[in-house]
Design a protein around this motif. Structure first.
Motif, PDB file in Angstrom:
ATOM      1  N   ASP A  64       0.880  -1.142  -0.021  1.00 52.09           N
ATOM      2  CA  ASP A  64       0.041  -0.120  -0.094  1.00 52.09           C
ATOM      3  C   ASP A  64       0.852   1.151  -0.049  1.00 52.09           C
ATOM      4  O   ASP A  64       1.947   1.191   0.399  1.00 52.09           O
ATOM      5  N   GLY A  65       0.231   2.285  -0.363  1.00 51.48           N
ATOM      6  CA  GLY A  65       0.716   3.633  -0.461  1.00 51.48           C
ATOM      7  C   GLY A  65       0.120   4.702   0.327  1.00 51.48           C
ATOM      8  O   GLY A  65      -1.064   4.530   0.428  1.00 51.48           O
ATOM      9  N   SER A  66       0.754   5.840   0.333  1.00 46.86           N
ATOM     10  CA  SER A  66      -0.008   6.915   1.338  1.00 46.86           C
ATOM     11  C   SER A  66       0.472   8.358   0.870  1.00 46.86           C
ATOM     12  O   SER A  66       1.731   8.381   0.937  1.00 46.86           O
ATOM     13  N   ALA A  67      -0.044   9.156   0.652  1.00 43.82           N
ATOM     14  CA  ALA A  67       0.608  10.483   0.366  1.00 43.82           C
ATOM     15  C   ALA A  67      -0.447  11.859   1.201  1.00 43.82           C
ATOM     16  O   ALA A  67      -1.756  11.785   0.968  1.00 43.82           O
ATOM     17  N   THR A  94       5.773   1.706  -5.515  1.00 39.31           N
ATOM     18  CA  THR A  94       6.919   1.209  -4.945  1.00 39.31           C
ATOM     19  C   THR A  94       6.858   0.365  -3.999  1.00 39.31           C
ATOM     20  O   THR A  94       7.573  -0.706  -3.691  1.00 39.31           O
ATOM     21  N   ALA A  95       5.914   0.088  -3.232  1.00 39.40           N
ATOM     22  CA  ALA A  95       5.428  -0.952  -2.253  1.00 39.40           C
ATOM     23  C   ALA A  95       5.498  -2.320  -2.927  1.00 39.40           C
ATOM     24  O   ALA A  95       5.996  -3.335  -2.580  1.00 39.40           O
ATOM     25  N   VAL A  96       5.028  -2.418  -4.119  1.00 39.73           N
ATOM     26  CA  VAL A  96       4.928  -3.602  -5.121  1.00 39.73           C
ATOM     27  C   VAL A  96       6.406  -3.818  -5.325  1.00 39.73           C
ATOM     28  O   VAL A  96       6.859  -4.908  -5.419  1.00 39.73           O
ATOM     29  N   ALA A 115       4.499   0.751   1.970  1.00 47.07           N
ATOM     30  CA  ALA A 115       4.789  -0.238   2.832  1.00 47.07           C
ATOM     31  C   ALA A 115       4.109  -1.746   2.126  1.00 47.07           C
ATOM     32  O   ALA A 115       3.341  -1.746   1.484  1.00 47.07           O
ATOM     33  N   TRP A 116       5.155  -2.531   2.563  1.00 49.79           N
ATOM     34  CA  TRP A 116       4.601  -4.109   2.199  1.00 49.79           C
ATOM     35  C   TRP A 116       4.506  -4.744   3.609  1.00 49.79           C
ATOM     36  O   TRP A 116       5.111  -4.413   4.696  1.00 49.79           O
ATOM     37  N   TYR A 117       3.651  -5.685   3.631  1.00 48.89           N
ATOM     38  CA  TYR A 117       3.514  -6.216   5.047  1.00 48.89           C
ATOM     39  C   TYR A 117       2.994  -7.954   4.821  1.00 48.89           C
ATOM     40  O   TYR A 117       2.132  -8.049   3.890  1.00 48.89           O
TER      41      TYR A 117
END
Length: 268
Positions: free
Chosen positions: A7-10, A44-46, A20-22
């Protein structure tokens, strides 16, 4: 199989951003930038997930709440590459450098993407979202960025243990969110035909919601109505609607028992 969420966040989109990846509480990674977009964070998380698992032979199931990311990797990228990383209208592909790196990272890998609806309590998605947002907030405040333990020796065990827990959680979500809660897309190194997210799923209600400060469905996002599928036998049209028009469209589509996309096609 390794099951992971990305997931990503802005904050502001664009603004302070994170990715982040989890897999589990002791198997995750995160990072970010002082200024970027949610789509960059999602991609970028991927990318970082594939890089972290590059040494493994396991199939990778990537849970993602971004239709843009899933379709970019599993549906549109082959056509973009044939056209020199340009879209059907000849314009350059957005975020092309990250997409090229993802293209390299997935080469020879066995993987699938699963779309999950964001912000509805999906445990893996929520865990990735919390960590991506924490990274974005750290960049906003100038604090220490929570980067996570990365892929450690415990990750393989965590990935195996997550499967039965995930199955129980998905059963609960299916009861709450019904058929709109999941669409699956995937790919394989062997080049076999892979299932992709349905066109109807692209018009999920979430795509019409007003963008939150860390949402990738900003009305200004070019990818919102970008169905750049070079193999599709259709013409691409961009349609701009007001919030009231969005609401009326959703209501009429629900009354008709269909998706907004299918409802509009029926009107035509």
């Amino acid at each position: 199989m390794i099951i992971a969420a990305a997931d990503g966040s802005a904050l502001g989109n664009p603004g302070p951003a994170g990715w982040a990846w989890y897999v589990a509480d002791d198997c995750w990674a995160a990072g970010g930038w002082k200024h970027s977009t949610n789509n960059v964070g999602e991609l970028t998380a991927v990318l970082e997930l594939f890089r972290a698992t590059a040494h493994l032979d396991d199939e990778l199931l990537v849970q993602c709440d971004s239709q843009y990311v899933i379709n970019s990797v599993t549906k549109w990228m082959p056509g973009w590459k044939r056209k020199g990383w340009r879209k059907a209208d000849g314009k350059p592909v957005m975020n092309v450098e990250i997409l090229k790196q993802i293209d390299e990272a997935i080469s020879g890998r066995r993987y699938r993407f699963e779309w999950v609806k964001g912000h509805v309590g999906h445990p893996m998605n929520e865990a990735a979202d919390e960590r991506a947002r924490a990274a974005a907030e750290a960049y906003r405040s100038g604090g220490a960025v929570p980067s996570g333990p990365g892929w450690s020796g415990a990750c393989e065990a965590d990935a195996s243990a997550a499967r039965p827990v995930l199955a129980d959680a998905e059963s609960l979500l299916e009861e709450r969110a019904a058929p709109e809660a999941a669409a699956v897309a995937g790919g394989s190194a062997a080049g076999a035909a892979a299932p992709v997210a349905t066109a109807d799923a692209l018009f999920d209600e979430a795509l019409f919601a007003e963008a939150s400060e860390h949402d990738d469905r900003s009305p200004a996002d070019e990818a919102l109505f970008d169905f750049d599928d070079p193999s599709a036998d259709w013409l691409t049209m961009t349609l701009e609607l007001t919030s009231d028009e969005h609401t009326r469209l959703l209501e009429r589509a629900r009354e008709a028992g269909t998706s907004p996309e299918s409802f509009l096609r029926g009107l035509i």
